[in-house]
Design an enzyme around this catalytic site. Structure first.
Site, PDB file in Angstrom:
ATOM      1  N   ARG A  87      22.670  13.480  22.982  1.00 56.12           N
ATOM      2  CA  ARG A  87      23.574  14.476  23.570  1.00 56.12           C
ATOM      3  C   ARG A  87      23.856  15.543  22.503  1.00 56.12           C
ATOM      4  O   ARG A  87      24.364  15.214  21.427  1.00 56.12           O
ATOM      5  CB  ARG A  87      24.875  13.796  24.022  1.00 56.12           C
ATOM      6  CG  ARG A  87      25.939  14.747  24.484  1.00 56.12           C
ATOM      7  CD  ARG A  87      27.165  14.008  25.017  1.00 56.12           C
ATOM      8  NE  ARG A  87      28.159  14.969  25.427  1.00 56.12           N
ATOM      9  CZ  ARG A  87      29.272  15.248  24.740  1.00 56.12           C
ATOM     10  NH1 ARG A  87      29.565  14.604  23.624  1.00 56.12           N
ATOM     11  NH2 ARG A  87      30.109  16.173  25.180  1.00 56.12           N
ATOM     12  N   HIS A 131      30.558  23.395  23.629  1.00 60.23           N
ATOM     13  CA  HIS A 131      31.332  22.492  22.761  1.00 60.23           C
ATOM     14  C   HIS A 131      32.083  23.388  21.759  1.00 60.23           C
ATOM     15  O   HIS A 131      31.829  23.357  20.559  1.00 60.23           O
ATOM     16  CB  HIS A 131      30.393  21.494  22.085  1.00 60.23           C
ATOM     17  CG  HIS A 131      31.064  20.285  21.495  1.00 60.23           C
ATOM     18  ND1 HIS A 131      30.680  19.003  21.785  1.00 60.23           N
ATOM     19  CD2 HIS A 131      32.098  20.163  20.620  1.00 60.23           C
ATOM     20  CE1 HIS A 131      31.431  18.134  21.101  1.00 60.23           C
ATOM     21  NE2 HIS A 131      32.305  18.827  20.390  1.00 60.23           N
ATOM     22  N   GLU A 176      35.313  18.467  26.467  1.00 61.03           N
ATOM     23  CA  GLU A 176      36.730  18.376  26.128  1.00 61.03           C
ATOM     24  C   GLU A 176      37.482  19.700  26.308  1.00 61.03           C
ATOM     25  O   GLU A 176      37.991  20.269  25.330  1.00 61.03           O
ATOM     26  CB  GLU A 176      36.898  17.878  24.688  1.00 61.03           C
ATOM     27  CG  GLU A 176      36.256  16.522  24.445  1.00 61.03           C
ATOM     28  CD  GLU A 176      36.534  15.960  23.041  1.00 61.03           C
ATOM     29  OE1 GLU A 176      37.160  16.659  22.236  1.00 61.03           O
ATOM     30  OE2 GLU A 176      36.125  14.818  22.786  1.00 61.03           O
ATOM     31  N   ASN A 303      35.207  10.768  26.972  1.00 62.48           N
ATOM     32  CA  ASN A 303      35.327  10.622  25.513  1.00 62.48           C
ATOM     33  C   ASN A 303      36.602   9.850  25.213  1.00 62.48           C
ATOM     34  O   ASN A 303      37.689  10.231  25.688  1.00 62.48           O
ATOM     35  CB  ASN A 303      35.399  11.992  24.818  1.00 62.48           C
ATOM     36  CG  ASN A 303      34.074  12.739  24.882  1.00 62.48           C
ATOM     37  OD1 ASN A 303      33.098  12.254  25.459  1.00 62.48           O
ATOM     38  ND2 ASN A 303      34.036  13.919  24.297  1.00 62.48           N
ATOM     39  N   TYR A 305      38.794   7.805  21.998  1.00 60.18           N
ATOM     40  CA  TYR A 305      38.944   7.436  20.589  1.00 60.18           C
ATOM     41  C   TYR A 305      40.142   6.519  20.335  1.00 60.18           C
ATOM     42  O   TYR A 305      40.045   5.560  19.609  1.00 60.18           O
ATOM     43  CB  TYR A 305      39.064   8.701  19.711  1.00 60.18           C
ATOM     44  CG  TYR A 305      37.748   9.449  19.615  1.00 60.18           C
ATOM     45  CD1 TYR A 305      36.831   9.148  18.632  1.00 60.18           C
ATOM     46  CD2 TYR A 305      37.403  10.421  20.554  1.00 60.18           C
ATOM     47  CE1 TYR A 305      35.605   9.799  18.547  1.00 60.18           C
ATOM     48  CE2 TYR A 305      36.182  11.079  20.491  1.00 60.18           C
ATOM     49  CZ  TYR A 305      35.292  10.761  19.481  1.00 60.18           C
ATOM     50  OH  TYR A 305      34.072  11.394  19.417  1.00 60.18           O
ATOM     51  N   GLU A 371      31.319  10.106  24.289  1.00 65.09           N
ATOM     52  CA  GLU A 371      31.703  10.020  22.872  1.00 65.09           C
ATOM     53  C   GLU A 371      32.610   8.822  22.664  1.00 65.09           C
ATOM     54  O   GLU A 371      33.522   8.569  23.465  1.00 65.09           O
ATOM     55  CB  GLU A 371      32.477  11.248  22.392  1.00 65.09           C
ATOM     56  CG  GLU A 371      31.650  12.472  22.165  1.00 65.09           C
ATOM     57  CD  GLU A 371      32.477  13.638  21.631  1.00 65.09           C
ATOM     58  OE1 GLU A 371      33.484  13.420  20.931  1.00 65.09           O
ATOM     59  OE2 GLU A 371      32.097  14.784  21.940  1.00 65.09           O
TER      60      GLU A 371
END
Ligand code: IFM
Length: 466
Positions: A87, A131, A176, A303, A305, A371
């Site tokens: 990606r 991005h 995002e 994504n 985290y 991600e």
């Protein structure tokens, strides 16, 4: 126990369905460098990173990890790790240096060469159009706060799909948008570095509108694997006190639901609309916009985290400014337990819960984890190895958490580790290393870390089981 034994141990029992896609992700400004080559125009990140005081020690993406020149070696590295997919993002100002109008063929040629190299070694390209590196020329005309930027994004999508649509199957519009809109326009922690809630709300809507307009162009060009990538942070109240519950609701609204709901259900959440209006920063929705934004998708990029606990109250002095509109009276608590070098907590269980929660909000829409990863202080040792047990642990626990969600019904089709390589971590510069592969920034030498080798081993087993 050797590091190979540790990997063997950790991977035991982790299996995924045939066809499950395993890859790694990067983004143009974080890896390419070559910011003035082949006619590339400046982006908002060039401007921001060159503004004194904005980034860690003034770090910029001018050179980054020199992927623009080393892409062949980097693709060979991916093949060596056995990735089935990669990606990456296209740099808008490489392709349209002024944001619209004149096309820079040399920019498109770079991506064509990259894609051909990937296809030649059997790695599927997963292309993201945006991005975060908006052409500065568009920022000078108002950037995402200006509605016309959404139209320019659709124009850019047409140019890229016209050039690469014959060889790239998997397309994503935005990465995002929450960060572009709120970190970029409310806290100013990201480019363009504004602290203006009205601009933040406008940017939110225009990014999503740009997504919808671009999606229509991609569909018209025949794209049949189309998604958008959103970043989710579960927001937990610090207590059951109504003020804390409301603080968590408000942040969850702007972080997660404000982006998810319009894309998958064609409506902004009513509570978020009310919060933004109360803060004097309304979403500038026009008739028909929400239908455009809710363009049918083939998958949703997720994504993840960390999770966040919040409470109502005055933000302590020294805390960075809030990224949330009207969020000045909400405090993000420090995580309990170990943290990565980003200061983020580690919560695999929240990942399982999140995937199930999204599945419930978007039934029938396959998910792709676009991600997930962690930053640590990695060093190459005297034997030339990079032992990163914390990242191996993070990776394995999050893969297991994803598998647990899948077992309970989440329709997850792929996982991309962030990141293939150590790279430019935006305002945190090169101080944060997220790569499966270590980069020595002085020599640009690449060294697979133990986590990269563990991932390669998992992928080898996955292929063998197929
Ligand atoms: O490096 C970033 C990436 O660009 C977007 N998602 C989060 C990563 C880690 O902060």
């Amino acid at each position: 126990m050797t590091s190979t034994d540790i990997r063997e141990d950790a991977l035991a029992g982790l299996t995924f369905p045939p066809g499950f896609v395993f890859g790694a992700a990067t983004a143009a400004y974080q890896i390419e460098g070559a910011v003035t080559e082949d006619g590339r125009g400046p982006s908002i990140w060039d401007t921001y990173s060159h503004t004194p005081g904005r980034t860690y020690q003034g770090h910029t993406g001018d050179v980054a990890v020199d992927h623009y020149h080393r892409y062949r070696d980097d693709v060979a590295l991916m093949a060596g790790l056995g990735l089935s997919a990669y990606r990456f993002s296209v740099s808008w100002p490489r392709v349209l240096p002024e944001g619209g109008g004149r096309v820079e063929q040399r920019g498109l040629d770079f991506y064509r060469r990259l894609v051909d190299e990937l296809l030649a070694v059997g790695v599927q390209p997963w292309l993201t159009l945006y991005h975060w590196d908006l052409p500065q020329a568009l920022q000078d005309r108002g950037g995402w706060a200006d509605r016309d930027t959404a139209e320019r994004f659709a124009e850019y999508a047409s140019v890229v799909v016209g050039a690469l649509g014959d060889r790239v199957t998997h397309w994503s519009t935005l990465n995002e948008p929450m960060c572009s809109a709120l970190l970029g326009h409310v806290s100013g922690a990201h480019a363009p570095g504004l602290q203006d809630s009205v601009a933040g709300a406008r940017a939110t809507h225009h990014l999503l509108l740009g997504h919808g307009l671009a999606a229509a162009r991609l569909r018209a060009a025949g794209v049949s694997s189309l998604g958008v990538t959103l970043n989710f942070t579960p927001m937990n109240p610090a207590s059951q006190d109504p003020a804390d519950l409301d603080a968590a609701r408000r942040l969850d609204g702007q972080q997660n639901r404000m982006f998810l709901e319009p894309v998958v259900n064609g409506a902004y959440p009513a509570d978020v609309v009310a919060d933004l209006e109360a803060a004097g920063a309304p979403l500038p929705v026009r008739d028909g916009d929400l239908e455009t934004i809710a363009a049918p998708l083939d998958w949703l990029g997720v994504n993840y985290y960390f999770e966040q606990t919040v409470r109502a109250g005055t933000r302590p002095a020294g805390k960075p400014p809030t990224s949330f509109i009207g969020g000045g009276d909400v405090v993000e608590l420090d995580p309990v337990g170990p943290t990565t070098t980003m200061g983020w907590g580690i919560s695999p269980q929240a990942f399982t819960d999140l995937l199930l929660w999204i599945g419930g909000r978007a039934p029938g829409l396959p998910l792709v984890v676009t991600e997930n990863g962690s930053a640590w202080d990695d060093e190459v040792d005297a034997e030339g190895a990079v032992h990163d047990p914390e990242r191996v642990d993070f990776l394995v626990r999050h893969l297991a958490a994803m598998a647990a969600a899948m077992e309970r019904g989440a329709d997850v089709r792929g996982y991309f580790a962030w990141s293939l390589l150590d790279n430019y971590e935006w305002a945190r510069g090169y101080a944060q290393r997220f790569g499966l592969v270590h980069v020595d920034y002085a020599t640009q030498r690449r060294t697979a870390k133990d986590s990269g080798l563990a991932y390669a081993e998992l992928l080898r087993r996955h292929r063998d089981e197929a």
